[in-house]
Structure formats: structure tokens, C-alpha cells
Design a protein around this motif. Structure first.
Motif: not given
Length: 73
Positions: A15-32, A43-46
Motif C-alpha cells: 500500500d505504501e508503494l502504491l500511495l507513492q504512485q508506483y505501479q506493479m510492473k512484474k510479479i515473479t512467483e517462486n517457492l519462497e 521515472h527509471p527508478e524501480i
């Protein structure tokens, strides 16, 4: 830390990142858990966030659907 408190902490970070106007670009699932990449428009910042609880991963999925839905309205 209990699973509940860990899930709440991870959800708050999302929620904090979304409130700072970030958008989810990629989700990588793994066993952990899942690694989510957040990016601001023009913005180039990720920012990367690793989440491990199932509840936080479900919450992130809902937020992705909301994000996509808002682009079609």
C-alpha cells in the motif's frame, strides 16, 4: 513474527508503494513467495518488494486487477 503480523506488514508495504504512485510492473512467483517490481510512470527508478505470505500475495493479485481495471475506465 506470526504469519498474521508478517502479512499485515507486507500488505502495508504494498500500500505504501502504491500511495507513492508506483505501479506493479512484474510479479515473479517462486517457492519462497513472490518478487514484485514497482515502477513510477516516466521515472527509471524501480522498487522491488519480496513478499512471502499467501495473504499478501492474494492482496497483490487483487491490486493488479484493480490497476488494470482503472486503465480501461
Amino acid at each position: 513474527m506470526s504469519d498474521f503480523l508478517q502479512a499485515v506488514s507486507e500488505i502495508n508495504k504494498i500500500d505504501e508503494l502504491l500511495l507513492q504512485q508506483y505501479q506493479m510492473k512484474k510479479i515473479t512467483e517462486n517457492l519462497e513467495g513472490a518478487l514484485i517490481e514497482f515502477k513510477k510512470f516516466n521515472h527509471p527508478e524501480i522498487q522491488e518488494l519480496h513478499i512471502g505470505t499467501a495473504d499478501a500475495r492474494k492482496y497483490a493479485s487483487v491490486k493488479v486487477f484493480e490497476q488494470v481495471y482503472k486503465t480501461f475506465i
